[in-house]
Enzyme design. Sequence first.
Site, PDB file in Angstrom:
ATOM      1  NE  ARG A 111      -5.019  76.818 -42.455  1.00  0.00           N
ATOM      2  CZ  ARG A 111      -5.446  77.565 -43.472  1.00  0.00           C
ATOM      3  NH1 ARG A 111      -5.724  78.836 -43.275  1.00  0.00           N
ATOM      4  NH2 ARG A 111      -5.596  77.057 -44.660  1.00  0.00           N
ATOM      5  CE  LYS A 133      -6.776  61.135 -25.094  1.00  0.00           C
ATOM      6  NZ  LYS A 133      -7.317  59.805 -24.709  1.00  0.00           N
ATOM      7  CD  GLU A 175     -14.251  58.053 -16.084  1.00  0.00           C
ATOM      8  OE1 GLU A 175     -13.072  57.728 -15.835  1.00  0.00           O
ATOM      9  OE2 GLU A 175     -14.901  57.580 -17.043  1.00  0.00           O
ATOM     10  CE  LYS A 213      -7.723  63.604 -18.589  1.00  0.00           C
ATOM     11  NZ  LYS A 213      -8.962  63.475 -19.319  1.00  0.00           N
ATOM     12  CD  GLU A 223      -4.416  57.833 -24.751  1.00  0.00           C
ATOM     13  OE1 GLU A 223      -4.989  58.637 -25.506  1.00  0.00           O
ATOM     14  OE2 GLU A 223      -4.991  56.927 -24.135  1.00  0.00           O
ATOM     15  NE  ARG A 227      -4.513  62.101 -22.062  1.00  0.00           N
ATOM     16  CZ  ARG A 227      -4.803  63.288 -22.551  1.00  0.00           C
ATOM     17  NH1 ARG A 227      -3.863  64.028 -23.090  1.00  0.00           N
ATOM     18  NH2 ARG A 227      -6.045  63.750 -22.502  1.00  0.00           N
ATOM     19  CG  ASN A 231      -7.660  54.305 -21.896  1.00  0.00           C
ATOM     20  OD1 ASN A 231      -8.535  55.171 -21.845  1.00  0.00           O
ATOM     21  ND2 ASN A 231      -6.707  54.302 -22.798  1.00  0.00           N
ATOM     22  CG  HIS A 234     -12.251  53.631 -19.698  1.00  0.00           C
ATOM     23  ND1 HIS A 234     -11.956  53.839 -18.369  1.00  0.00           N
ATOM     24  CD2 HIS A 234     -12.988  54.708 -20.075  1.00  0.00           C
ATOM     25  CE1 HIS A 234     -12.491  54.981 -17.976  1.00  0.00           C
ATOM     26  NE2 HIS A 234     -13.120  55.532 -18.990  1.00  0.00           N
ATOM     27  CG  HIS A 238     -15.420  51.741 -25.023  1.00  0.00           C
ATOM     28  ND1 HIS A 238     -14.473  52.196 -25.890  1.00  0.00           N
ATOM     29  CD2 HIS A 238     -16.560  52.336 -25.401  1.00  0.00           C
ATOM     30  CE1 HIS A 238     -15.020  53.012 -26.754  1.00  0.00           C
ATOM     31  NE2 HIS A 238     -16.290  53.130 -26.477  1.00  0.00           N
ATOM     32  CG  HIS A 253     -18.579  56.510 -20.030  1.00  0.00           C
ATOM     33  ND1 HIS A 253     -17.981  55.662 -20.928  1.00  0.00           N
ATOM     34  CD2 HIS A 253     -17.568  57.150 -19.389  1.00  0.00           C
ATOM     35  CE1 HIS A 253     -16.668  55.789 -20.838  1.00  0.00           C
ATOM     36  NE2 HIS A 253     -16.384  56.682 -19.902  1.00  0.00           N
TER      37      HIS A 253
HETATM   38  N1  LIG Z   1     -11.744  64.740 -23.577  1.00  0.00           N
HETATM   39  C1  LIG Z   1     -11.571  63.855 -22.648  1.00  0.00           C
HETATM   40  O1  LIG Z   1     -10.457  63.622 -22.181  1.00  0.00           O
HETATM   41  C2  LIG Z   1     -12.755  63.122 -22.119  1.00  0.00           C
HETATM   42  C3  LIG Z   1     -12.628  62.339 -20.971  1.00  0.00           C
HETATM   43  C4  LIG Z   1     -13.749  61.702 -20.480  1.00  0.00           C
HETATM   44  C5  LIG Z   1     -14.976  61.840 -21.139  1.00  0.00           C
HETATM   45  N2  LIG Z   1     -15.046  62.610 -22.261  1.00  0.00           N
HETATM   46  C6  LIG Z   1     -16.321  62.792 -22.959  1.00  0.00           C
HETATM   47  O2  LIG Z   1     -17.217  63.455 -22.092  1.00  0.00           O
HETATM   48  C7  LIG Z   1     -18.546  63.126 -22.455  1.00  0.00           C
HETATM   49  C8  LIG Z   1     -19.306  62.796 -21.205  1.00  0.00           C
HETATM   50  O3  LIG Z   1     -19.311  63.918 -20.372  1.00  0.00           O
HETATM   51  P1  LIG Z   1     -20.508  64.210 -19.368  1.00  0.00           P
HETATM   52  O4  LIG Z   1     -20.761  63.005 -18.557  1.00  0.00           O
HETATM   53  O5  LIG Z   1     -20.206  65.486 -18.704  1.00  0.00           O
HETATM   54  O6  LIG Z   1     -21.737  64.274 -20.366  1.00  0.00           O
HETATM   55  P2  LIG Z   1     -22.668  65.459 -20.907  1.00  0.00           P
HETATM   56  O7  LIG Z   1     -21.904  66.652 -21.267  1.00  0.00           O
HETATM   57  O8  LIG Z   1     -23.497  64.841 -21.958  1.00  0.00           O
HETATM   58  O9  LIG Z   1     -23.541  65.824 -19.628  1.00  0.00           O
HETATM   59  C9  LIG Z   1     -24.430  64.873 -19.074  1.00  0.00           C
HETATM   60  C10 LIG Z   1     -25.844  65.448 -18.943  1.00  0.00           C
HETATM   61  O10 LIG Z   1     -25.859  66.430 -17.918  1.00  0.00           O
HETATM   62  C11 LIG Z   1     -26.420  67.652 -18.417  1.00  0.00           C
HETATM   63  N3  LIG Z   1     -25.816  68.726 -17.634  1.00  0.00           N
HETATM   64  C12 LIG Z   1     -24.572  69.225 -17.755  1.00  0.00           C
HETATM   65  N4  LIG Z   1     -24.312  70.101 -16.766  1.00  0.00           N
HETATM   66  C13 LIG Z   1     -25.443  70.178 -16.028  1.00  0.00           C
HETATM   67  C14 LIG Z   1     -25.799  70.906 -14.860  1.00  0.00           C
HETATM   68  N5  LIG Z   1     -24.923  71.690 -14.229  1.00  0.00           N
HETATM   69  N6  LIG Z   1     -27.047  70.750 -14.373  1.00  0.00           N
HETATM   70  C15 LIG Z   1     -27.938  69.909 -14.976  1.00  0.00           C
HETATM   71  N7  LIG Z   1     -27.643  69.170 -16.061  1.00  0.00           N
HETATM   72  C16 LIG Z   1     -26.407  69.311 -16.573  1.00  0.00           C
HETATM   73  C17 LIG Z   1     -26.110  67.618 -19.878  1.00  0.00           C
HETATM   74  O11 LIG Z   1     -26.953  68.455 -20.615  1.00  0.00           O
HETATM   75  C18 LIG Z   1     -26.323  66.166 -20.207  1.00  0.00           C
HETATM   76  O12 LIG Z   1     -27.687  65.904 -20.372  1.00  0.00           O
HETATM   77  C19 LIG Z   1     -18.455  61.982 -23.442  1.00  0.00           C
HETATM   78  O13 LIG Z   1     -18.718  62.478 -24.718  1.00  0.00           O
HETATM   79  C20 LIG Z   1     -17.025  61.519 -23.324  1.00  0.00           C
HETATM   80  O14 LIG Z   1     -16.535  60.995 -24.533  1.00  0.00           O
HETATM   81  C21 LIG Z   1     -13.975  63.251 -22.741  1.00  0.00           C
END
Ligand SMILES: NC(=O)c1ccc[n+]([C@@H]2O[C@H](COP(=O)([O-])OP(=O)(O)OC[C@H]3O[C@@H](n4cnc5c(N)ncnc54)[C@H](O)[C@@H]3O)[C@@H](O)[C@H]2O)c1
Length: 349
Positions: A111, A133, A175, A213, A223, A227, A231, A234, A238, A253
């Site tokens: 929980r 999120k 972003e 942000k 949201e 918020r 998007n 997006h 998307h 992305h």
């Molecule tokens: N919660 C939210 O508000 C929110 C907002 C935007 C995106 N997201 C989510 O975030 C995700 C994308 O995040 P991301 O782009 O960080 O992707 P990710 O976490 O998959 O990282 C991208 C790649 O970089 C590698 N990596 C990470 N740190 C590293 C480092 N320091 N050195 C070398 N390699 C490294 C990872 O292993 C991966 O292969 C998606 O799932 C998306 O839905 C969430």
Amino acid sequence: VIQAPIEFGPLSESTLNVLLETTFSRSKKIILVDENTQVNCLESLLTHFEVLSEAEVIVIPAGEVNKTIDVATQVCLAFKDYEVGRNDVLINLGGGMVTDMGGFIASIYNRGISCIHVPTTLLGMVDAAIGGKTGVDLEGAKNLIGTFYQPDAIYIDGAFLITLPDEEWLNGYAEMLKHALIADFSLWNKLQGKKELKKEISIELIRECSNIKQQIVLEDPMEKGKRKFLNFGHTVGHAIESVLLDNEHAISHGHAVALGMIAESYVSMKLGLLSMENYYTVETHLKKCYNLLSLTNEEVEEALAFARLDKKNSLNKINVVLLKNIGQVEGLFEIDESLFMECLTKITN
Ligand SMILES: NC(=O)c1ccc[n+]([C@@H]2O[C@H](COP(=O)([O-])OP(=O)(O)OC[C@H]3O[C@@H](n4cnc5c(N)ncnc54)[C@H](O)[C@@H]3O)[C@@H](O)[C@H]2O)c1
């Protein structure tokens, strides 16, 4: 909803140590990493923090395809083996995939247990780790299972970015540009003319983007209004990302969002909100950094079908965030499908 405090700068000089030695002194500590952050980031965390020498480390496979409920279940099973209790703490060391997944698990296990985010990608630092999120994907549907859940703290240390691949820099940069386009003209200017992101994106710029942000989610944590402006880019982004997903021309992305921002800025101009001059400024810069697409007619139709799927849309209308200016949003609008099709021509060659 109270937002988690964010600290910028070297982790070794941060309050993480204090937090671990006071609030969590008697807690079991678990560190969640993916295969890449295990190799590139874990050691520096462990060497700086003596208290983590006995932490359990859980490694998950890297990449969005593994941001699934099944992997989350595996992690929960490991928690059970380690007898993780309500007072224990999870440290999420990774990009958005790890902080989304780890935040989700922390929010549901027993929980809810405490967690701390240490983002290691540019995208994680300016976006994913902030705002509470969490989520995992379900059969390809992104973030279908998720919660709103705040970590206890977020630590942003640019040193982790040294090993980040170029493609991931571009992802995060998209972003950053988005944050600037929706909220800060002077930041947009500061983000121009960057030839080598790795060398030119400073922790100061990261801080400015993260603050945008954080400020938006502070005003609208669940949201319900503002918020949604995050998007921007997006709806189109998307849609094209999804259409090309299992295709040899799949795009990241960030690339999809960058093209989405061109398309949605175009719509903003067509509807008389954004000036033509500002539209061309946005288009020129984004095209310099991100390649246009080739989409078949079939793919264009699929993109439209995808955009229509958004349940918030009314019949034959598509929801898009539109700009009034560089650095200023006009609001969320419903546009005709014909205009959606037209704006796709701006991002295809
Ligand atoms: N919660 C939210 O508000 C929110 C907002 C935007 C995106 N997201 C989510 O975030 C995700 C994308 O995040 P991301 O782009 O960080 O992707 P990710 O976490 O998959 O990282 C991208 C790649 O970089 C590698 N990596 C990470 N740190 C590293 C480092 N320091 N050195 C070398 N390699 C490294 C990872 O292993 C991966 O292969 C998606 O799932 C998306 O839905 C969430």
